[in-house]
Design a protein around this motif. Structure first.
Motif, mmCIF file in Angstrom:
data_model
loop_
_atom_site.group_PDB
_atom_site.id
_atom_site.type_symbol
_atom_site.label_atom_id
_atom_site.label_comp_id
_atom_site.label_asym_id
_atom_site.label_seq_id
_atom_site.Cartn_x
_atom_site.Cartn_y
_atom_site.Cartn_z
ATOM 1 N N LYS A 112 48.070 22.036 7.481
ATOM 2 C CA LYS A 112 47.001 22.801 6.827
ATOM 3 C C LYS A 112 47.561 24.187 6.497
ATOM 4 C CE LYS A 112 42.740 22.403 8.383
ATOM 5 N NZ LYS A 112 41.575 22.336 9.307
ATOM 6 N N PRO A 113 48.476 24.248 5.544
ATOM 7 C CA PRO A 113 49.185 25.507 5.260
ATOM 8 C C PRO A 113 48.322 26.519 4.525
ATOM 9 C CG PRO A 113 49.823 23.814 3.693
ATOM 10 C CD PRO A 113 48.917 23.143 4.681
ATOM 11 N N PHE A 114 48.768 27.763 4.571
ATOM 12 C CA PHE A 114 48.211 28.800 3.709
ATOM 13 C C PHE A 114 48.840 28.665 2.326
ATOM 14 C CE2 PHE A 114 48.123 31.619 7.753
ATOM 15 C CZ PHE A 114 46.926 31.051 8.148
ATOM 16 N N VAL A 115 48.041 28.853 1.295
ATOM 17 C CA VAL A 115 48.564 28.892 -0.071
ATOM 18 C C VAL A 115 48.028 30.156 -0.728
ATOM 19 C CG1 VAL A 115 48.712 27.756 -2.306
ATOM 20 C CG2 VAL A 115 48.680 26.376 -0.209
ATOM 21 N N VAL A 116 48.928 31.066 -1.066
ATOM 22 C CA VAL A 116 48.540 32.338 -1.684
ATOM 23 C C VAL A 116 48.669 32.212 -3.193
ATOM 24 C CG1 VAL A 116 49.019 34.802 -1.848
ATOM 25 C CG2 VAL A 116 49.300 33.612 0.350
ATOM 26 N N LEU A 117 47.574 32.472 -3.896
ATOM 27 C CA LEU A 117 47.586 32.469 -5.363
ATOM 28 C C LEU A 117 47.954 33.867 -5.852
ATOM 29 C CD1 LEU A 117 46.975 31.220 -8.165
ATOM 30 C CD2 LEU A 117 44.570 31.867 -7.797
ATOM 31 N N VAL A 118 49.053 33.950 -6.605
ATOM 32 C CA VAL A 118 49.522 35.224 -7.160
ATOM 33 C C VAL A 118 49.210 35.213 -8.647
ATOM 34 C CG1 VAL A 118 51.472 36.783 -7.441
ATOM 35 C CG2 VAL A 118 51.376 35.266 -5.445
ATOM 36 N N GLU A 119 48.348 36.141 -9.091
ATOM 37 C CA GLU A 119 47.850 36.110 -10.473
ATOM 38 C C GLU A 119 48.332 37.325 -11.266
ATOM 39 O OE1 GLU A 119 43.543 34.155 -10.315
ATOM 40 O OE2 GLU A 119 43.794 35.622 -8.696
ATOM 41 N N HIS A 120 48.039 37.272 -12.567
ATOM 42 C CA HIS A 120 48.282 38.396 -13.482
ATOM 43 C C HIS A 120 49.744 38.809 -13.532
ATOM 44 C CE1 HIS A 120 43.963 38.417 -13.283
ATOM 45 N NE2 HIS A 120 43.958 38.887 -12.045
ATOM 46 N N GLY A 154 46.363 45.289 -1.819
ATOM 47 C CA GLY A 154 47.152 46.036 -2.792
ATOM 48 C C GLY A 154 48.092 45.172 -3.608
ATOM 49 N N THR A 155 48.029 43.857 -3.455
ATOM 50 C CA THR A 155 48.873 42.943 -4.239
ATOM 51 C C THR A 155 47.993 42.099 -5.149
ATOM 52 O OG1 THR A 155 48.804 41.042 -2.732
ATOM 53 C CG2 THR A 155 50.374 42.787 -2.213
ATOM 54 N N ASN A 156 48.639 41.262 -5.939
ATOM 55 C CA ASN A 156 47.904 40.333 -6.804
ATOM 56 C C ASN A 156 47.672 38.984 -6.112
ATOM 57 O OD1 ASN A 156 47.913 42.218 -8.836
ATOM 58 N ND2 ASN A 156 49.724 41.396 -9.865
ATOM 59 N N GLY A 157 47.888 38.934 -4.815
ATOM 60 C CA GLY A 157 47.771 37.674 -4.076
ATOM 61 C C GLY A 157 46.423 37.513 -3.392
ATOM 62 N N THR A 158 45.907 36.266 -3.399
ATOM 63 C CA THR A 158 44.656 35.919 -2.718
ATOM 64 C C THR A 158 44.910 34.703 -1.844
ATOM 65 O OG1 THR A 158 43.396 36.650 -4.657
ATOM 66 C CG2 THR A 158 42.217 35.374 -3.002
#
Length: 707
Positions: A422-430, A490-494
């Motif tokens: 059940k990993p973390f997946v960080v969405l990096v946008e823009h 402060g990043t583009n990651g969620t």
């Protein structure tokens, strides 16, 4: 009003029966149509992790389903095995549209055990997650195993394969129709010993069938207005069966009592509707209120279960006060014909001379010891209930057998964190750069590592995968998620991924639970104050009901969370109770158990108004409802035990929680605490200030003074 309705139904009984027959036939058609329209997913609108997963799905076509984990073990260095690399390509190809990550796509050591003999690949399936989704683990393993050299093994595990293992090991898929039929057969057996005559045995089944099928009609229409969870089909079939039979039992018991007093059929029907019909309406309202409270929660999945479930008591009440009186008007005295058991076995004449009457008199003589015994039993179980952990079970506790279980063991033996499932997946946008974000996340305390696979980029968006050092359902995961979110500021990651969504779900449910509780308790107090014409009795009823719920949770904790007796259902201790289950047990059990309170106290109120004696009210009320409550509880318990035979440990937790709660409530609460506390409270039971009578529009006369 109910008396007038009884007269109308008695004189137009064939029209009423004909209308119900036509509606029920259409309901059978609707049941087939609604089976194609169930909502098979859940959403958490507005929650960060859920919304990140949805945006990931929109861009990449994946991200809303946890990955399959393809695990390899070899005697050599897995990083240098061309056979494993080629096997991973074959495995990924069995899931079209999927995305994958491994040592070979990232060269990150977090995909390999410390001794380099075990490695794994995460394969994220494409498409939405539904209740009918399959992981494809067996096909994936078969493709991966082809061409592997001797000494190299492969298994496929992960959240979804493990969940399937827990179900397939329990007998395959479930059938609503089969479970309803088994529940009906069990109810017939119990009714056989309750009534002893064929018409009285069959009539509750007829009413239940009509209620269930007509509920399907309303739910079918509801699916065109809003999504309705597929779980509602089981609730309609089994809860509907139990509730409708409960209400039919109450009506038939009263009708037979009135006939025994020598009145004519229509008068008996009017008395039945005036008293038992009123109790049915109040009881159905309390069940509906419990389910309606689900609308307070910001979760479409839970709301749909509340709305759909609320229709069950509504239609059951309607059938009990229209169809059943029409059938009783047709049968009349023949309700006692075609005797299947000797009359002395099922009917001893005046119930106050029977077992329940003797028990009531015993309680009246010794109320304090009886109350202490009941409170101690309830208190101990309620304290255990406070240990309930509303969360998904850790993956190590999922029962079953096969490739998923073997793969889980391979990971554990190699010292690889269960967090990879059940990993973390960080969405990096823009257009953000995923590499610095991966480096940040990898440094978070409690994170094994993080990587940004080169293939996980599309347009200006990209993804980072990170593995927590613990299972995604372990208590420590809360702190790890918080620290990862802080690192992303402060990043583009969620942050997304299944573990983060699960935490959002728990917060969404239990963060709003105080509002649910307040909604249910306040409305129930108002309903019961009108029904009992008392302030004290509704407060006592609400307190006892909450204690009964706490005890039911204690039983669930003992059996499933701690594993004392869970082997009876073929599973081990889960360490947690799936987050939505305590909520739904509360919603259903609060109303269902309140049914018995209404049945008993209404009879006590009636007896008190006639005699002016609290002692006599307890004796007559308990004697005349004890058999009714016991048989009704047995029927509901059997229906839920049937539901517990369904595959999957989550359904078993839900079903046994309801079954145990119903039986506990009908025995300890209604047989011990209710009568003993009514005796202890004495004249205070019937107190109601005049201003509350006016506010609740109560026009009944004051009760007779205490004797």
């Amino acid at each position: 009003m109910l008396a007038r309705l009884a007269h109308v139904i008695a004189r137009r009984r064939w029209y009423v029966i004909g209308a119900w027959m036509a509606l029920t036939v259409f309901g059978a058609f609707a049941a087939g149509q609604v089976s194609k329209r169930w909502y098979q997913s859940f959403s958490i609108p507005g929650k960060s992790a859920y919304e990140a997963n949805q945006r990931t799905f929109k861009v990449f076509g994946t991200g809303v389903r946890p990955p399959n984990v393809v695990v390899y073990h070899t005697s050599g260095d897995a990083r240098t095995s061309d056979a494993i690399r080629e096997s991973m390509q074959r495995a990924a190809a069995t899931a079209p549209g999927s995305r994958s990550s491994s040592w070979f796509s990232t060269h990150n050591e977090m995909y390999v055990s410390k001794d380099h003999h075990t490695t794994f690949m995460n394969v994220y399936p494409a498409g939405q997650s539904t209740f009918s989704s399959t992981s494809g683990a067996k096909q994936m393993r078969a493709a991966a195993a082809k061409g592997l050299p001797a000494g190299t093994t492969v298994q496929v595990t992960g959240h979804d394969p493990l969940e399937e293992a827990s179900q397939n090991g329990q007998g395959g898929s479930s059938s609503v129709l089969v479970e309803a039929m088994i529940g009906a057969l069990g109810a017939i057996v119990i009714l056989f010993f309750v009534f002893g005559t064929l018409p009285a045995v069959l009539m509750p089944i007829v009413v239940a069938a009509a209620a269930i099928l007509n509920t399907y009609t309303l739910v079918w229409g509801l699916t065109y207005i809003t999504n309705v969870s597929i779980i509602v089909q089981f609730l309609i079939a089994l809860v509907g069966l139990g509730v409708a039979i409960d209400y039919a039992l109450l009506m038939i018991f009263r009708f037979r009592d009135e006939l025994r007093e020598g009145v004519d059929v229509e008068t008996a029907l009017v008395e039945t509707m005036t008293h038992a019909g009123r109790s049915v309406i109040v009881s159905g309202s309390t069940v509906a209120v419990g389910l309606l409270s689900m609308l307070v929660l910001p979760l479409p999945f839970i709301r749909s279960m509340g709305i759909g479930g609320m229709l069950i008591p509504a239609v059951s009440v309607l059938a009990a006060i229209t169809l059943l009186p029409a059938l009783l008007a047709v049968l009349g005295e023949r309700i006692n014909s075609v005797r299947l058991l000797p009359k002395r076995w099922v009917d001893s004449g005046h119930p106050e001379d029977g077992l329940w009457g003797r028990w009531a008199r015993f309680v009246v003589r010794r109320p304090i010891p009886i109350a202490v015994i009941g409170l101690v039993i309830t208190g101990v179980l309620a304290v255990i209930g406070t240990q309930l952990n509303p969360n998904e079970a850790q993956l190590k506790n999922f029962p079953g057998s096969g490739t998923a279980i073997k793969g889980r063991e391979l990971l554990a033996d190699a010292g690889i964190s269960p967090g990879v499932m059940k990993p973390f997946v960080v969405l990096v946008e823009h257009g953000g750069n995923p590499q610095p974000i991966a480096q940040r996340v990898a440094k978070v305390d409690g994170v094994v590592g993080a990587s940004a696979p080169a293939a996980w980029r599309k347009g200006g968006d990209s993804l980072v995968e990170a593995f927590p050092a613990v299972d995604g359902a372990a208590p420590q995961i809360q702190g790890i998620i918080d620290r990862v979110n802080q690192s992303l500021e402060g990043t583009n990651g969620t942050l997304g991924g299944q573990a983060a969504v699960d935490r959002d779900f728990v917060h969404a449910v239990y963060g709003n639970f105080p509002y649910v509780l307040a909604f249910v308790v306040i409305l129930t107090l108002i309903l019961l104050a009108r029904a009992f014409r008392s302030i004290v009795l509704p407060i006592k009823a609400a307190v006892l009901n909450l204690l009964s719920l706490g005890a039911a949770f204690g039983i669930v904790v003992l059996i499933f969370q701690e594993g004392h007796g869970s082997s009876l259902w073929g599973i081990t201790a889960t360490g947690a109770i799936t987050a939505w289950i305590p909520l739904m047990i509360f919603a259903f059990l609060f109303g269902l158990s309140m049914d018995y309170e209404v049945f008993m106290i209404t009879r006590m109120r009636e007896a008190y108004d006639e005699t002016g004696s609290t002692d006599k009210a307890i004796e007559l009320g308990l004697a005349r409802t004890g058999k009714l409550v016991t048989s009704a509880a047995l029927i509901l318990m059997f229906a839920f035990l049937v539901l517990s035979s369904s595959p999957g440990f989550e359904v078993k937790e839900f079903a046994i929680g309801l079954a145990a709660g119903i039986v506990f409530d009908a025995t300890v609460i209604r047989a011990l605490l209710v009568p003993s506390l009514v005796k202890i409270l004495g004249p205070a039971n019937w107190w109601m200030p005049q201003w509350t009578r006016s506010a609740l529009f109560i026009r009944e006369p004051e009760p007779a003074p205490e004797q």
